[in-house]
Design an enzyme around this catalytic site. Structure first.
Site, PDB file in Angstrom:
ATOM      1  N   HIS A 133      -8.977  -3.816  19.430  1.00  0.00           N
ATOM      2  CA  HIS A 133      -7.953  -4.100  18.429  1.00  0.00           C
ATOM      3  C   HIS A 133      -7.993  -5.641  18.144  1.00  0.00           C
ATOM      4  O   HIS A 133      -8.003  -6.327  19.185  1.00  0.00           O
ATOM      5  CB  HIS A 133      -6.646  -3.686  18.889  1.00  0.00           C
ATOM      6  CG  HIS A 133      -5.642  -3.531  17.648  1.00  0.00           C
ATOM      7  ND1 HIS A 133      -5.135  -4.565  17.028  1.00  0.00           N
ATOM      8  CD2 HIS A 133      -5.317  -2.332  16.975  1.00  0.00           C
ATOM      9  CE1 HIS A 133      -4.258  -4.319  15.927  1.00  0.00           C
ATOM     10  NE2 HIS A 133      -4.702  -2.965  15.762  1.00  0.00           N
ATOM     11  N   ASP A 139      -5.792   5.360  17.850  1.00  0.00           N
ATOM     12  CA  ASP A 139      -6.676   6.347  17.432  1.00  0.00           C
ATOM     13  C   ASP A 139      -7.402   7.312  18.606  1.00  0.00           C
ATOM     14  O   ASP A 139      -8.049   8.235  18.231  1.00  0.00           O
ATOM     15  CB  ASP A 139      -7.698   5.739  16.631  1.00  0.00           C
ATOM     16  CG  ASP A 139      -7.124   5.421  15.380  1.00  0.00           C
ATOM     17  OD1 ASP A 139      -6.316   5.879  14.618  1.00  0.00           O
ATOM     18  OD2 ASP A 139      -7.488   4.329  14.759  1.00  0.00           O
TER      19      ASP A 139
HETATM   20  N1  CMC Z   1     -16.574  -0.903  21.753  1.00  0.00           N
HETATM   21  C1  CMC Z   1     -17.628  -1.936  22.239  1.00  0.00           C
HETATM   22  N2  CMC Z   1     -17.494  -3.245  21.981  1.00  0.00           N
HETATM   23  C2  CMC Z   1     -16.432  -3.482  21.255  1.00  0.00           C
HETATM   24  C3  CMC Z   1     -15.645  -2.543  20.670  1.00  0.00           C
HETATM   25  C4  CMC Z   1     -15.634  -1.224  21.008  1.00  0.00           C
HETATM   26  N3  CMC Z   1     -14.692  -0.247  20.611  1.00  0.00           N
HETATM   27  N4  CMC Z   1     -14.617  -3.273  20.125  1.00  0.00           N
HETATM   28  C5  CMC Z   1     -15.201  -4.758  20.076  1.00  0.00           C
HETATM   29  N5  CMC Z   1     -16.139  -4.577  20.796  1.00  0.00           N
HETATM   30  C6  CMC Z   1     -16.805  -5.920  21.242  1.00  0.00           C
HETATM   31  C7  CMC Z   1     -17.644  -6.513  19.995  1.00  0.00           C
HETATM   32  O1  CMC Z   1     -18.903  -6.262  19.922  1.00  0.00           O
HETATM   33  C8  CMC Z   1     -17.251  -7.914  20.106  1.00  0.00           C
HETATM   34  O2  CMC Z   1     -18.268  -8.457  21.205  1.00  0.00           O
HETATM   35  P1  CMC Z   1     -18.951  -9.837  21.166  1.00  0.00           P
HETATM   36  O3  CMC Z   1     -17.692 -10.832  21.255  1.00  0.00           O
HETATM   37  O4  CMC Z   1     -19.853  -9.744  22.127  1.00  0.00           O
HETATM   38  O5  CMC Z   1     -19.509 -10.059  19.670  1.00  0.00           O
HETATM   39  C9  CMC Z   1     -16.011  -8.121  20.867  1.00  0.00           C
HETATM   40  O6  CMC Z   1     -15.765  -6.967  21.543  1.00  0.00           O
HETATM   41  C10 CMC Z   1     -14.846  -8.668  19.820  1.00  0.00           C
HETATM   42  O7  CMC Z   1     -14.835  -7.321  18.948  1.00  0.00           O
HETATM   43  P2  CMC Z   1     -14.673  -7.907  17.339  1.00  0.00           P
HETATM   44  O8  CMC Z   1     -15.488  -6.585  16.705  1.00  0.00           O
HETATM   45  O9  CMC Z   1     -15.155  -9.042  17.026  1.00  0.00           O
HETATM   46  O10 CMC Z   1     -13.255  -7.475  17.361  1.00  0.00           O
HETATM   47  P3  CMC Z   1     -12.391  -7.528  15.797  1.00  0.00           P
HETATM   48  O11 CMC Z   1     -11.170  -7.750  15.962  1.00  0.00           O
HETATM   49  O12 CMC Z   1     -13.173  -8.080  14.583  1.00  0.00           O
HETATM   50  O13 CMC Z   1     -12.507  -5.945  15.502  1.00  0.00           O
HETATM   51  C11 CMC Z   1     -11.832  -3.498  15.887  1.00  0.00           C
HETATM   52  C12 CMC Z   1     -11.522  -4.960  16.090  1.00  0.00           C
HETATM   53  C13 CMC Z   1     -10.849  -2.752  16.082  1.00  0.00           C
HETATM   54  C14 CMC Z   1     -12.435  -3.375  14.322  1.00  0.00           C
HETATM   55  C15 CMC Z   1     -13.103  -3.129  16.781  1.00  0.00           C
HETATM   56  O14 CMC Z   1     -12.377  -3.541  17.911  1.00  0.00           O
HETATM   57  C16 CMC Z   1     -13.574  -1.943  16.634  1.00  0.00           C
HETATM   58  O15 CMC Z   1     -14.454  -1.669  15.782  1.00  0.00           O
HETATM   59  N6  CMC Z   1     -13.306  -0.855  17.412  1.00  0.00           N
HETATM   60  C17 CMC Z   1     -13.710   0.632  17.287  1.00  0.00           C
HETATM   61  C18 CMC Z   1     -13.009   1.321  16.161  1.00  0.00           C
HETATM   62  C19 CMC Z   1     -11.523   1.439  16.112  1.00  0.00           C
HETATM   63  O16 CMC Z   1     -11.062   2.005  17.108  1.00  0.00           O
HETATM   64  N7  CMC Z   1     -10.633   0.989  15.145  1.00  0.00           N
HETATM   65  C20 CMC Z   1      -9.204   1.469  15.155  1.00  0.00           C
HETATM   66  C21 CMC Z   1      -8.502   0.410  15.290  1.00  0.00           C
HETATM   67  S1  CMC Z   1      -6.610   0.419  15.611  1.00  0.00           S
HETATM   68  C22 CMC Z   1      -6.030   1.510  14.268  1.00  0.00           C
HETATM   69  C23 CMC Z   1      -6.389   1.012  12.906  1.00  0.00           C
HETATM   70  O17 CMC Z   1      -6.553  -0.337  12.865  1.00  0.00           O
HETATM   71  O18 CMC Z   1      -6.513   1.718  12.148  1.00  0.00           O
END
Ligand code: CMC
Length: 430
Positions: A307, A365
């Site tokens: 998140h 989720d």
């Molecule tokens: N699985 C594996 N690696 C992950 C995941 C994951 N679910 N989420 C983040 N990471 C890694 C990502 O690759 C990155 O690694 P690095 O620093 O080496 O590049 C690091 O963790 C930070 O992640 P980010 O993508 O830069 O973080 P963000 O704040 O931009 O994204 C997020 C947050 C929710 C979009 C992301 O965690 C994600 O895509 N999660 C899976 C989808 C999901 O469950 N979304 C629902 C969110 S909660 C409800 C809602 O908002 O609707």
């Protein structure tokens, strides 16, 4: 001399004092509104990781502590002791209602649950195999073509009517999108049922036989609505605010929010998470998926994990996990393989260095799909249910924005990296 409560930024040798704004809770905010005018520089923050885009008194998240409050009330207390329509009132008007106010509000919402009969024809223009989110984006956008008397954003009464209409009709529209996709007749709302029971009835009853809503399932549904009701300035809420900042009508703005919510990084994650759990299938395949999630060359992510704001447990996921156990128990579903995979995946991921270092925890989720699936919803309905629950948050945020004298049209700037000015060359000379 610098003010005590100010930040100083030095640009090309010159100091600029930037005022600091103090919130009720959360980190102080550096006010950069005058920076461009004074120093001729922009700030760069793609993804808004460090930018507060508005002032808001609705919802607060402490991502480090894993706390979420609606109007100051912790989500756990509301999920446990309140119910969705009371939470709607709280989000919209700022305080908990007394008994008479709540009854009046419930009555107003209940009297608006039907949709214009001609909207039925509108639904019939969609293909039956359309994703219900696709149908919802279209139908909610089309509400501005059906409810002209509540599209004037400068009229407070019309704003109020639009808010009530949206909260009241979204369950009807979501249920209709579902019924249409499975080829069953639309079920009209029943005003003697509470909000959640009415939604379940519109989804699961058929004219051919009576359907009795199980009060325990209706309570679980209501809790899912409450847990999703608002989440401060997330992507879809910011979309609603940005659309609304141009003066667009509320139905168009909420349709924009629904479109944004659909993405798998946002609300679409509930569908993606359950599909992922089913794809994993058995506990022995978990390591393979954990390895893929950690592999930089593989785009796969553990859906329902991570998140932007929560760097500790998502408090909604905690409540959701308890609810999942309760609902499966209630329905007599024991040894559910998907729940087993989910629990084991959570355990393994939480012990893994990659997930620990990156502070990746299960989010809302991760468990919601297990409950919704047990209730009988197909995965394609998970995000529509999120959308109908979040509508109150979107509309509360939209109303707050319209009433805020500081509101301006949202207009980000950019770091231009395209070609420098050049002269056009006619095609015969290229
Ligand atoms: N699985 C594996 N690696 C992950 C995941 C994951 N679910 N989420 C983040 N990471 C890694 C990502 O690759 C990155 O690694 P690095 O620093 O080496 O590049 C690091 O963790 C930070 O992640 P980010 O993508 O830069 O973080 P963000 O704040 O931009 O994204 C997020 C947050 C929710 C979009 C992301 O965690 C994600 O895509 N999660 C899976 C989808 C999901 O469950 N979304 C629902 C969110 S909660 C409800 C809602 O908002 O609707």
């Amino acid at each position: 001399m610098a003010q005590e409560n100010a930040a100083i930024i030095t640009i090309k040798g010159k100091d600029y004092d930037l005022p600091m704004l103090s919130p009720t809770a959360g980190p102080d905010v550096v006010d950069i509104r005058k920076l461009y005018g004074q120093a001729d520089v922009f700030t760069f923050d793609p993804g808004f990781t460090s930018t507060a885009a508005c002032e808001s008194a609705i919802t607060f998240i402490d991502g480090d502590k894993g706390e979420l409050w609606y109007r100051g009330y912790p989500i756990e207390q509301l999920a446990d002791q309140s119910h969705f329509l009371e939470v709607c009132y709280l989000l919209l008007y700022g305080e908990l209602p007394d008994k008479a106010m709540l009854e009046d509000f419930e009555n107003r919402v209940t009297r608006h649950t039907m949709v214009h009969e001609q909207m039925h024809n509108f639904f019939r223009g969609f293909r039956r195999d359309a994703h219900p989110m696709a149908t919802m984006v279209g139908v909610v956008g089309a509400m501005s073509a059906f409810y002209h008397d509540s599209t004037d954003i400068n009229d407070e009464w019309q704003r109020e009517v639009a808010a009530i209409r949206l909260i009241a009709k979204l369950p009807t529209i979501a249920a209709m999108a579902y019924k249409y996709s499975i080829g069953q007749p639309f079920v009209y709302p029943q005003n003697d049922l509470d909000y959640a029971s009415n939604f379940l009835n519109m989804c699961f009853s058929v004219p051919a036989e009576k359907y009795k809503v199980d009060p325990a399932l209706s309570k679980a549904m209501d809790r899912i609505f409450t847990l999703h009701a608002d989440h401060e300035q997330n992507a879809s809420t910011s979309t609603v605010r940005l659309a609304g900042s141009s003066g667009a009508n509320p139905f168009a703005c909420i349709a924009a929010g629904i479109a944004c919510l659909w993405g798998p990084a946002h609300g679409g994650a509930n569908q993606a998470a359950l599909e992922m759990l089913k794809e994993i299938g058995t506990v022995d395949r978990i390591p393979e998926y954990i390895a893929r999630a950690k592999d930089k060359s593989d785009p796969f992510k553990l859906m329902g994990f991570g998140h932007r704001v929560y760097k500790n447990f998502d408090p909604r996921a905690k409540v959701m996990k308890e609810s999942a156990d309760e609902v499966l128990d209630l329905l007599g579903i024991h040894n559910n393989p998907t729940l087993q995979v989910a629990k084991e995946l959570e355990k393994i991921a939480l012990e893994d260095d990659y997930f620990i270092e990156k502070k990746l925890y299960p989010n809302v989720d991760f468990y919601s799909g297990i409950i919704l699936s047990a209730m009988g919803f197909p995965t394609s309905m998970f995000t529509p249910i999120f959308a109908l629950s979040r509508t109150v948050g979107w509309i509360a945020q939209w109303k707050e924005m319209i009433g805020d004298p500081q509101t301006k049209i949202g207009r980000p700037r950019q770091l231009y990296v395209g070609p420098k000015r050049r002269d056009y060359v006619p095609v015969k000379s290229r």
